[in-house]
Scaffold this motif. Structure first.
Motif, mmCIF file in Angstrom:
data_model
loop_
_atom_site.group_PDB
_atom_site.id
_atom_site.type_symbol
_atom_site.label_atom_id
_atom_site.label_comp_id
_atom_site.label_asym_id
_atom_site.label_seq_id
_atom_site.Cartn_x
_atom_site.Cartn_y
_atom_site.Cartn_z
ATOM 1 N N VAL A 229 1.008 -1.222 0.101
ATOM 2 C CA VAL A 229 -0.134 -0.048 -0.125
ATOM 3 C C VAL A 229 1.044 1.273 -0.015
ATOM 4 O O VAL A 229 1.211 1.644 1.095
ATOM 5 C CB VAL A 229 -1.021 0.144 1.240
ATOM 6 N N LYS A 251 1.133 5.088 -10.620
ATOM 7 C CA LYS A 251 -0.186 4.266 -10.816
ATOM 8 C C LYS A 251 -0.539 3.457 -11.812
ATOM 9 O O LYS A 251 -0.826 2.513 -12.070
ATOM 10 C CB LYS A 251 -1.171 5.330 -10.591
ATOM 11 N N GLU A 262 -1.215 3.126 -4.228
ATOM 12 C CA GLU A 262 -2.693 3.115 -4.123
ATOM 13 C C GLU A 262 -3.457 4.218 -3.434
ATOM 14 O O GLU A 262 -4.410 4.398 -3.584
ATOM 15 C CB GLU A 262 -3.082 1.841 -3.198
ATOM 16 N N GLU A 313 -4.888 -2.779 -0.963
ATOM 17 C CA GLU A 313 -4.054 -3.006 -2.010
ATOM 18 C C GLU A 313 -4.800 -3.510 -3.401
ATOM 19 O O GLU A 313 -5.222 -4.859 -3.146
ATOM 20 C CB GLU A 313 -2.868 -4.096 -1.877
ATOM 21 N N TYR A 314 -5.150 -2.800 -4.278
ATOM 22 C CA TYR A 314 -5.903 -3.021 -5.370
ATOM 23 C C TYR A 314 -5.218 -3.625 -6.350
ATOM 24 O O TYR A 314 -5.875 -4.630 -7.134
ATOM 25 C CB TYR A 314 -6.798 -1.867 -6.010
#
Length: 418
Positions: A229, A251, A262, A313-314
């Protein structure tokens, strides 16, 4: 042979191979690594064919786009793997390095020397490049490695290991130096984690649930990072052109990896100038914006962020954005929601930059540069075996030195202790 017996035998052979590779000369190790790099490129069509089997299985299973991205091998990525090995060849061999030497009043000469860790187990998901990076680093640092990739990449990993083992045999290096758990049965991991008499350390690479499972069950030391993150903080005294380029790169360039950001934090004094243009550019690239109430007011296309968003955390084109009062607020936010992985400040203020460096407790802290550089290859380590957010015994990208430990060596002339 039962699964338990298979894993024990695999570990036993790796332990034996570790004793051999620990004494192999740098020139032979470099020759093996160079030929592995060539062999991977020469056999790239065969490797890609096997990789396509894994991709097809993944698509059938309905895995995410980011997951498929991590799984996919292309000629360009295969070249990067090979080039990573060639970079490792160029690096000094840490094994046997005397890092310090001093003489005691009694005449004893005491020193510290780098030695391999021994047998390293690596449990990882989806990325076949980990197979080659890990094997190359372990071999150069005099360690044996036991690789256990995910079932989703089993065909890719198997062919890569076969290519590497064939080169090892050519130079009388035991192929068990690069061992591979070929069964997709998850019980194999459980059995491996019990074998502290054979394995010296385990390194899990993957999702947070995998890492927590390994930490809970392992009987040997674990080097880990739970998640990435990461954040960029745009200070009031930032160069906004630099801020825009760094944020976009951190990103969008490859959102599925752990050093992609993130969270974006922006000082309130420059938010109205910086954010509309920045968020328009991110949105045009397919990024979903989730923002604090102030961001949503400023940029109505944004979705109101929840508390969970700040710590998630995507690994995808989703970015959480917050306007902060000052650098102390940004640091407090990172301390609360970050994962001590990679964080950056964009500023032209020297004092602010050093305040951020000193107070942000992450494995890598950047000033006016993208977090995407937290990577062994980018740091000049040749490759990495992982990015550790631990503090013992390694932190950040783990290259050759981090795959060794030090032992004391003592030279005397008959001294005895009284």
């Amino acid at each position: 042979m039962e699964l338990k017996e298979q894993i024990i035998e695999l570990a036993r052979q790796a332990k034996s191979a570790a004793r051999t590779i620990a004494t192999v000369s740098s020139s032979i190790k470099n020759l093996v690594l160079s030929e592995i790099a060539d062999a991977i490129e020469i056999q790239q069509e065969k490797i890609i064919t096997e990789n396509e089997k894994d991709i097809a299985t993944g698509k059938t299973a309905g895995v995410s786009k980011s997951f498929l991205d991590r799984l996919t091998l292309t000629p360009a990525r295969i070249k990067l793997m090979a080039d990573g090995l060639r970079e490792i060849v160029k690096l000094p061999d840490p094994v046997g390095e005397i890092t310090r030497m001093w003489r005691r009043p009694n005449g004893l000469l005491v020193g510290k020397m780098r030695v391999p860790l021994g047998v390293i187990g690596i449990i990882y998901e989806s990325r076949p490049n980990v197979t080659v990076d890990a094997a190359g680093l372990c071999l150069k640092s005099g360690n044996a490695v036991i690789l256990r990739g995910g079932s989703e990449s089993i065909h890719s990993n198997k062919i890569l290991v076969e290519v590497m083992q064939d080169v090892c045999r050519k130079y009388n290096v035991p192929p068990a130096v690069i061992s591979f758990v070929s069964t997709p049965d998850r019980q194999a991991i459980n059995e491996l984690l019990k074998l502290n008499q054979y394995l010296d350390v385990i390194i899990p690479r993957g999702g947070e649930s995998l890492i927590r499972t390994v930490v809970e069950q392992a009987t040997m030391p674990v080097i880990k990072h739970y998640k990435g993150v990461c954040a960029v903080y745009v200070d009031a005294e930032a160069d906004l052109t630099i801020a825009e380029e760094v944020t976009f790169n951190a990103k969008v360039q490859r959102p599925a990896v752990c050093n992609a950001i993130e969270n974006l934090l922006v000082h309130k004094d420059i938010a109205t100038v910086f954010l509309p243009r920045m968020l328009d550019r991110l949105s045009a690239a397919g990024v979903e914006i989730r923002g604090c109430p102030e961001v949503v007011k400023l940029y109505p296309k944004a979705i109101l962020a929840t508390a969970e968003d700040w710590s998630t955390e995507y690994n995808d084109l989703i970015l959480s954005v917050k306007i902060v009062d000052d650098i102390d607020s940004a640091i407090a936010f990172i301390t609360q929601y970050g994962s001590m992985h990679s964080d950056a400040i964009i500023t032209q203020n020297y004092r602010q930059a050093w305040k951020f460096i000193r107070e942000v407790d992450s494995s890598a802290v950047f000033v006016n540069a993208s977090t995407r550089f937290n990577d062994g290859y980018e740091f000049g380590l040749g490759a990495e075996i992982g990015i550790s957010t631990d503090k013992l015994h390694a932190r950040g990208p783990m290259g050759l030195e981090e795959l060794t430990c030090q032992k004391y060596i003592v030279f005397g002339e008959g001294q005895i202790r009284t």
